[in-house]
Motif scaffolding. Structure first.
Motif, PDB file in Angstrom:
ATOM      1  N   LEU B  48      17.997  18.313 -10.242  1.00  0.00           N
ATOM      2  CA  LEU B  48      17.422  17.482  -9.186  1.00  0.00           C
ATOM      3  C   LEU B  48      18.258  16.231  -8.982  1.00  0.00           C
ATOM      4  CD1 LEU B  48      13.555  17.103  -9.621  1.00  0.00           C
ATOM      5  CD2 LEU B  48      14.787  18.053  -7.689  1.00  0.00           C
ATOM      6  N   THR B  51      21.670  16.922  -7.367  1.00  0.00           N
ATOM      7  CA  THR B  51      21.629  17.422  -5.992  1.00  0.00           C
ATOM      8  C   THR B  51      20.786  16.510  -5.102  1.00  0.00           C
ATOM      9  OG1 THR B  51      19.693  18.776  -6.458  1.00  0.00           O
ATOM     10  CG2 THR B  51      21.837  19.819  -6.739  1.00  0.00           C
ATOM     11  N   LEU B  52      20.484  15.308  -5.578  1.00  0.00           N
ATOM     12  CA  LEU B  52      19.628  14.355  -4.841  1.00  0.00           C
ATOM     13  C   LEU B  52      18.333  15.012  -4.388  1.00  0.00           C
ATOM     14  CD1 LEU B  52      21.753  12.030  -2.537  1.00  0.00           C
ATOM     15  CD2 LEU B  52      20.981  11.684  -4.874  1.00  0.00           C
ATOM     16  N   GLY B  53      17.807  15.915  -5.181  1.00  0.00           N
ATOM     17  CA  GLY B  53      16.484  16.463  -4.890  1.00  0.00           C
ATOM     18  C   GLY B  53      16.474  17.790  -4.158  1.00  0.00           C
ATOM     19  N   ILE B  54      17.641  18.270  -3.709  1.00  0.00           N
ATOM     20  CA  ILE B  54      17.642  19.541  -2.965  1.00  0.00           C
ATOM     21  C   ILE B  54      17.161  20.689  -3.858  1.00  0.00           C
ATOM     22  CG2 ILE B  54      19.129  21.222  -1.791  1.00  0.00           C
ATOM     23  CD1 ILE B  54      20.822  18.886  -0.859  1.00  0.00           C
ATOM     24  N   TYR B  55      17.396  20.550  -5.175  1.00  0.00           N
ATOM     25  CA  TYR B  55      17.033  21.620  -6.100  1.00  0.00           C
ATOM     26  C   TYR B  55      15.522  21.764  -6.249  1.00  0.00           C
ATOM     27  CZ  TYR B  55      17.540  24.695 -10.130  1.00  0.00           C
ATOM     28  OH  TYR B  55      17.496  25.772 -10.968  1.00  0.00           O
ATOM     29  N   ARG B  56      14.725  20.842  -5.662  1.00  0.00           N
ATOM     30  CA  ARG B  56      13.289  20.860  -5.932  1.00  0.00           C
ATOM     31  C   ARG B  56      12.610  22.158  -5.518  1.00  0.00           C
ATOM     32  NH1 ARG B  56      14.179  17.875  -1.570  1.00  0.00           N
ATOM     33  NH2 ARG B  56      12.830  17.905   0.270  1.00  0.00           N
TER      34      ARG B  56
END
Lengths: 370, 433
Positions: B48, B51-56
């Motif tokens: 997370l 990837t600045l949260g894209i993996y969420r």
């Protein structure tokens, strides 16, 4: 392996649990009821491994929307099916490779977002700001205005935010108007300036979009002569001429859109967005302040005032540790700026103050006596 | 509230059941290893961050697969069939809707007139309503991705109707200082459960607002009561005339003039703030009791066809969950402080002019952001690895299910729902699991 193994079968039409025997034919998996008849034939190339508890190898039919499920608890049989079917991904290797791709491209996207945030957004804002008509800019400034009043006003109950509006402040207002007229004539911006002294002890001045400039009472109190006030005003007029406030608004909107909207929010990501924005704006403001200083030096020279005065007042403020000065100290590296102002003003001969002694005394009292 | 008088399954056979006949009463089990769950969360959180949260979307899918896949009801495991790709798609759909909405609000906020002043309130109302809409639609997605014995759950009903009902009850709850909350919760749960289906079985909710009210009123009296009384007393005690005169009067010092209003103002302030302090303390100490009451009431109200649930969740167990969370939080906090101290020392040693030059300012800000992200993600991991998973486990394992046999012959119905609601809930930050 052609022998049969026990399994549990759900046909996807009802929730009935059926005890079955599974046979591994060369081309397909045969699901046979306990008493003999074939219930289903699942070719290996359409099998899909579905998530379940570790001890349960759960199979379904890929891409069909069919919810029929076969559950096998014997690891040897599970391994044999995994061997026979290309789609079945029992150890999760295919999944992991897919994940790695996602992570790689996410990082790539993040890098390009950050680069656009650092270089692209300011460039776009710089090109866009001059295209915005003055009327729109003024409107933007007027929209920000209440926030400025809420932030800085209200410290002296019962008096208006603007100095120079009360009876005993009228001569101060006239002095301010004369100073404004001189600077406006020298700047020749083509848009009307709205310069106001604000009743707040903060030692600062700000420029809003659309030529709205506030100089706070605290700064006038700290100034030793009229050219120091004029120098600060000239610096703010520089911000107006360069449309810095409008550009900052465009940049903030662009950045919050980039990071806030496109990436969405993960645990408290909003705060990270704000912090990131603060860093990026810090690096913008360095150049922006320098440009406004250069503009101020030129404008002061044109108006016939002392360009060094801005450096003098900056130096005095930076040397003090009054808590009201915090905001100005946020401006980067005051020492660097003073040196630049000195260097730019080197050629200037001796000058006369922009207002006479009487007017300067009146300006000092624009927020009432004391 | 129509089909749940089911204390006895009416089809109890008169002859003894055969040995292979499954029992009609049972408890669900959760077989997930907490250590593996922690590993999943730690790995996911690192991804997370980079990837600045894209993996969420992937992390959320992993978490759900883990929780669903390890939950066993009457011998069979649940299946979560949603994918990260679908969640991403849902988020993009939500973006397509929200970007113009946000742009409109931004434009409206720039208006200097009435529209501009009201735009903040309007934006809050619209987004709150949209948030409740999203909650309902996200639930639909989650249900239709929940498969048990080859048959999916699904949800009917109108998300808009749910959103407006929810908004109405929120207003009532606020106006009544929380007293309306039990009835509001009951109405919304009834709506959700009545529109929940497992194949041909329809859900329902037997819990009542009055039941929850009676269970929770003591808590309300302890936590909210004194606050309300303190506020009312303070309002009555102040000499309003004198205060108004002090605020509008002229003179040098506002503080001095306020002090002149006298004893009443000071006393009122002391009483109001001590009532507030009491309420905050009581709320913190009694929160687990509240969670236990609501969860017990909610689970015991669940009905699916003739199947009923009875929760035996103990309040002590809920306290243990939160104490464990606090313990691990302190442990993590200590570790984090030590790590940050080491990082700062190393950083300070490298650049003696810390905070002076432009590069070190930016480096310091980057360090600050990294620290912030580390702490936020760390606490989120600790919370999920202690509270989320334990609540999941407790909810299933302390629940006795009667009428399990009604789950045997259910015919499949319903289709997979769109992930739009999930995306909207994600973008509006109202998502659940």
């Amino acid at each position: 392996m052609t022998s049969s193994a026990p399994a549990t079968y759900f046909d996807g039409k009802t929730s009935a649990r059926q005890a079955v025997a599974v046979e591994l034919d060369p081309a397909a998996l045969i699901i046979r009821a306990d008493d003999g008849p074939v219930l289903a034939r699942w070719p290996y190339q359409v099998l899909e491994h579905l998530p379940s508890h570790d001890g349960v190898f759960r199979l379904g039919l890929a891409g069909s929307g069919d919810l029929a499920r076969l559950e096998i608890r014997d690891p040897a049989v599970a391994a044999a099916i995994d061997e026979l079917s290309a789609l079945v991904d029992r150890t999760g290797g295919v999944e992991r490779r897919g994940r790695r791709k996602v992570v790689f491209w996410s990082i790539a996207a993040v890098i390009s977002l950050v680069l656009v945030g650092i270089f692209g957004v300011p460039a776009i804002a710089t090109r866009l700001a001059p295209l915005i008509p003055f009327a729109v800019e003024r409107k933007l400034g007027e929209a920000v205005d209440p926030q400025v009043r809420a932030m800085f006003g209200g410290r002296e109950a019962g008096k208006p935010f603007e100095c120079g509006t009360l009876e005993d402040e009228a001569s101060g207002r006239l002095a301010l108007e004369r100073l404004t007229a001189k600077l406006e004539a020298a700047a020749n911006l083509g848009i009307p300036l709205k310069i106001t002294v604000a009743r707040s002890p903060v030692v600062n001045a700000i420029a809003l979009p659309g030529g709205i400039i506030y100089i706070f009472r605290g700064l006038i109190a700290k100034s030793e002569n009229v050219d120091e006030v004029a120098g600060v005003l000239a610096h703010e007029i520089g911000h107006v001429a360069h449309r810095d406030a409008t550009r900052a608004a465009l940049q903030a909107a662009g950045l919050s859109f980039l990071f806030g909207m496109v990436l969405g929010d993960f645990v408290g990501g909003g705060a990270v967005v704000i912090a990131a924005r603060a860093i990026l704006q810090l690096s913008y403001s360095r150049d922006v302040e320098r440009a406004a200083d250069l503009y101020a030096v030129e404008l002061m020279a044109k108006a016939g005032g002392n360009p060094r005065a801005l450096g003098a007042v900056l130096g005095r403020i930076a040397g003090s540790n009054d808590p009201n000065l915090r905001i100005l100290l946020n401006h980067p590296v005051t020492g660097e700026r003073i040196a630049l102002i000195e260097q730019m003003s080197a050629a200037t001969a001796a000058t006369r103050p922009l207002l006479d002694a009487a007017d300067w005394a009146a300006l000092k009292r624009i927020c009432g006596g004391r | 509230m129509t089909t749940m008088d089911v204390a006895h399954p009416t089809s109890v056979p008169s002859v003894p059941a055969a040995a292979s006949e499954p029992p009609d009463v049972g408890v669900a089990r959760f077989h997930g290893s907490e250590r593996r769950f922690l590993g999943l969360l730690v790995r996911g959180s690192l991804l997370l961050a980079v990837t600045l949260g894209i993996y969420r979307f992937w992390l959320a899918t992993d978490v759900r697969r883990f929780l669903w896949g390890n939950t066993e009801i009457a011998g069979d495991y649940l299946e979560y069939s949603g994918t990260a790709r679908e969640l991403l798609l849902g988020f993009l759909m939500a973006l397509a809707l929200l970007v113009p909405v946000y742009a409109l609000f931004f434009l409206a906020a720039l208006d200097a007139g009435l529209v501009g002043t009201l735009s903040g309130v309007l934006a809050f109302l619209v987004l709150a309503l949209l948030g409740q809409f999203a909650v309902y639609r996200a639930r639909r997605y989650r249900l239709t991705r929940t498969i048990f014995r080859g048959v999916r759950l699904y949800q009917t009903g109108s998300a808009w109707r749910y959103a407006f009902t929810s908004a109405l009850w929120w207003v009532l709850t606020i106006v009544t200082a929380g007293l309306a909350l039990p009835w509001g919760t009951a109405v919304l749960e009834r709506y959700k459960l009545r529109h929940t289906h497992y194949g041909t079985l329809q859900g329902s909710f037997a819990g009542t607002g009055t039941g929850l009210f009676l269970r929770g009123i003591a808590l309300w009296l302890i936590v909210v009561g004194p606050l309300l009384a303190g506020a009312l007393f303070a309002l009555g005690a102040i000499n309003w005339g004198a205060l108004a005169a002090a605020l509008t009067g002229s003179g040098d010092d506002l503080t001095k003039r306020l002090a002149d209003v006298g004893f009443e103002l000071a006393a009122a302030a002391v009483i109001a703030s001590s009532a507030l302090g009491w309420s905050v303390l009581a709320a913190a100490l009694l929160y687990p009791v509240y969670r236990a009451i609501v969860l017990r009431w909610w689970i015991s109200g669940l009905r699916l066809g003739a199947a009923t649930a009875t929760s035996r969740l103990g309040t002590g167990e809920v306290y243990r969950v939160y104490l464990r969370f606090i313990g691990y939080s302190i442990l993590f906090g200590t570790l984090a402080v030590m790590l940050i101290g080491v990082a700062l020392a190393a950083f300070g040693g490298l650049t003696p002019s810390f905070g002076k030059s432009a590069t070190s300012e930016i480096a310091a800000a980057v360090l600050f952001i990294a620290t912030y992200v580390f702490i936020m993600l760390g606490y989120s991991v600790v919370y999920q690895a202690t509270v989320t998973i334990r609540f999941w486990r407790l909810s299933f394992e302390t629940t006795e299910i009667k009428g399990l046999r009604t789950l045997d012959g259910v015919e499949a119905r319903g289709a997979a729902g769109s992930p739009f609601g999930e995306g909207l809930a994600d973008a509006l930050d109202v998502g659940g699991l």
